[in-house]
Design a protein around this motif. Sequence first.
Motif, mmCIF file in Angstrom:
data_model
loop_
_atom_site.group_PDB
_atom_site.id
_atom_site.type_symbol
_atom_site.label_atom_id
_atom_site.label_comp_id
_atom_site.label_asym_id
_atom_site.label_seq_id
_atom_site.Cartn_x
_atom_site.Cartn_y
_atom_site.Cartn_z
ATOM 1 N N PHE A 181 42.732 21.292 53.979
ATOM 2 C CA PHE A 181 41.611 22.205 53.734
ATOM 3 C C PHE A 181 40.839 22.464 55.029
ATOM 4 C CE2 PHE A 181 37.076 22.788 52.975
ATOM 5 C CZ PHE A 181 37.090 23.918 52.167
ATOM 6 N N VAL A 182 40.608 21.410 55.811
ATOM 7 C CA VAL A 182 39.871 21.564 57.072
ATOM 8 C C VAL A 182 40.629 22.487 58.019
ATOM 9 C CG1 VAL A 182 39.042 20.363 59.133
ATOM 10 C CG2 VAL A 182 38.686 19.350 56.873
ATOM 11 N N LEU A 183 41.946 22.336 58.089
ATOM 12 C CA LEU A 183 42.744 23.194 58.971
ATOM 13 C C LEU A 183 42.732 24.649 58.500
ATOM 14 C CD1 LEU A 183 45.795 20.863 59.680
ATOM 15 C CD2 LEU A 183 43.898 21.417 61.215
ATOM 16 N N LYS A 184 42.761 24.846 57.184
ATOM 17 C CA LYS A 184 42.668 26.215 56.656
ATOM 18 C C LYS A 184 41.318 26.838 56.995
ATOM 19 C CE LYS A 184 45.892 26.026 52.749
ATOM 20 N NZ LYS A 184 46.039 26.201 51.279
ATOM 21 N N ALA A 185 40.254 26.063 56.806
ATOM 22 C CA ALA A 185 38.918 26.573 57.126
ATOM 23 C C ALA A 185 38.794 26.857 58.620
ATOM 24 C CB ALA A 185 37.857 25.574 56.684
ATOM 25 N N ALA A 186 39.392 25.986 59.439
ATOM 26 C CA ALA A 186 39.346 26.188 60.887
ATOM 27 C C ALA A 186 40.083 27.462 61.276
ATOM 28 C CB ALA A 186 39.958 24.989 61.607
ATOM 29 N N THR A 187 41.184 27.764 60.597
ATOM 30 C CA THR A 187 41.929 28.995 60.875
ATOM 31 C C THR A 187 41.071 30.227 60.615
ATOM 32 O OG1 THR A 187 44.009 27.919 60.263
ATOM 33 C CG2 THR A 187 43.977 30.326 60.288
ATOM 34 N N VAL A 188 40.409 30.231 59.459
ATOM 35 C CA VAL A 188 39.519 31.354 59.133
ATOM 36 C C VAL A 188 38.401 31.468 60.170
ATOM 37 C CG1 VAL A 188 37.911 32.294 57.428
ATOM 38 C CG2 VAL A 188 40.024 31.181 56.674
ATOM 39 N N GLY A 189 37.816 30.319 60.534
ATOM 40 C CA GLY A 189 36.715 30.323 61.498
ATOM 41 C C GLY A 189 37.138 30.828 62.867
ATOM 42 N N ILE A 190 38.300 30.398 63.337
ATOM 43 C CA ILE A 190 38.769 30.797 64.667
ATOM 44 C C ILE A 190 39.050 32.292 64.714
ATOM 45 C CG2 ILE A 190 40.677 30.585 66.300
ATOM 46 C CD1 ILE A 190 40.833 27.611 65.472
ATOM 47 N N VAL A 191 39.730 32.808 63.685
ATOM 48 C CA VAL A 191 40.076 34.236 63.664
ATOM 49 C C VAL A 191 38.817 35.102 63.585
ATOM 50 C CG1 VAL A 191 41.216 36.064 62.346
ATOM 51 C CG2 VAL A 191 42.366 33.868 62.689
ATOM 52 N N THR A 192 37.917 34.774 62.666
ATOM 53 C CA THR A 192 36.712 35.601 62.504
ATOM 54 C C THR A 192 35.780 35.470 63.709
ATOM 55 O OG1 THR A 192 35.684 33.802 61.222
ATOM 56 C CG2 THR A 192 36.782 35.543 59.997
ATOM 57 N N LEU A 193 35.668 34.272 64.267
ATOM 58 C CA LEU A 193 34.824 34.109 65.453
ATOM 59 C C LEU A 193 35.409 34.855 66.643
ATOM 60 C CD1 LEU A 193 32.296 32.755 66.614
ATOM 61 C CD2 LEU A 193 33.715 30.776 67.207
ATOM 62 N N GLY A 194 36.737 34.849 66.760
ATOM 63 C CA GLY A 194 37.377 35.584 67.841
ATOM 64 C C GLY A 194 37.100 37.077 67.744
ATOM 65 N N ILE A 195 37.185 37.619 66.516
ATOM 66 C CA ILE A 195 36.888 39.037 66.316
ATOM 67 C C ILE A 195 35.435 39.326 66.661
ATOM 68 C CG2 ILE A 195 36.668 40.850 64.565
ATOM 69 C CD1 ILE A 195 39.067 39.560 63.151
ATOM 70 N N PHE A 196 34.533 38.460 66.223
ATOM 71 C CA PHE A 196 33.108 38.667 66.475
ATOM 72 C C PHE A 196 32.809 38.673 67.976
ATOM 73 C CE2 PHE A 196 28.785 37.161 67.196
ATOM 74 C CZ PHE A 196 28.065 37.986 66.351
ATOM 75 N N VAL A 197 33.339 37.698 68.701
ATOM 76 C CA VAL A 197 33.077 37.607 70.142
ATOM 77 C C VAL A 197 33.671 38.805 70.873
ATOM 78 C CG1 VAL A 197 33.580 36.280 72.235
ATOM 79 C CG2 VAL A 197 32.891 35.096 70.145
ATOM 80 N N PHE A 198 34.881 39.208 70.487
ATOM 81 C CA PHE A 198 35.540 40.333 71.157
ATOM 82 C C PHE A 198 34.728 41.606 71.002
ATOM 83 C CE2 PHE A 198 38.414 43.973 71.162
ATOM 84 C CZ PHE A 198 39.069 43.798 72.372
ATOM 85 N N TYR A 199 34.293 41.907 69.782
ATOM 86 C CA TYR A 199 33.563 43.153 69.566
ATOM 87 C C TYR A 199 32.101 43.059 69.972
ATOM 88 C CZ TYR A 199 37.623 45.353 67.663
ATOM 89 O OH TYR A 199 38.866 45.914 67.553
ATOM 90 N N LEU A 200 31.567 41.859 70.066
ATOM 91 C CA LEU A 200 30.229 41.714 70.639
ATOM 92 C C LEU A 200 30.260 42.076 72.119
ATOM 93 C CD1 LEU A 200 27.292 40.850 70.101
ATOM 94 C CD2 LEU A 200 27.958 38.533 70.785
#
Length: 213
Positions: free
Chosen positions: A184-203
Amino acid sequence: MQAKDPVGQFVHDALVADRSREEIRAALEQAGWFRDEIEDAIGQYATIDFKPPIPVPRPQPTARDVFIYAVLFTALTYTAIYLITLVHAILDLRMPDPADAPYIEFRATERMRWAIATLLVAAPVYLWMSRYVHQRVEKNARARRSPVRKYLTYIALFVSSMTFLGDATYLIYEFLQGTATLRFVLKAATVGIVTLGIFVFYLRDVEYLKGEK
């Protein structure tokens, strides 16, 4: 300038009559106009001393912009969702839970196949469109001011930030319940990494657009 813009027409006429911008602001405020409406109307004209007043470039949406950025952000959405789906399916296969139903392995295999097929289409489209947009922005100053690009960029920032916050909240909740497994932690980390990457890129993209003004 459109006739349906009375404030813009007033500012234009006042500048032609050699009224200062301070006088125009004061008159409009006294008439009851809001400050942001006043500044938007005054901002339509350059501060260059010239008669008649020179209009500044105003971003205008075009059908081409809508098509380009709709394809770009749709491809981004598919790429992000199915990248997460692929990783989650791999985790389900590599880290099985004894409590899983017998059909979980079959469903995980099917999700992997569908995710791979989607990524083979969506990811190249996103990368190609991103390169095309970057080249277009570099060559065309008008493309930098596209309101479609601006709005969809902020939508991407909003969706990615809300997804990241929801993911982090759910992860903390599972920890507090004592039910957070490694999978579960690894799944949550996957979601967090992908969404944070998108946020930082477009910021960074937003900051770049600000620097172009």
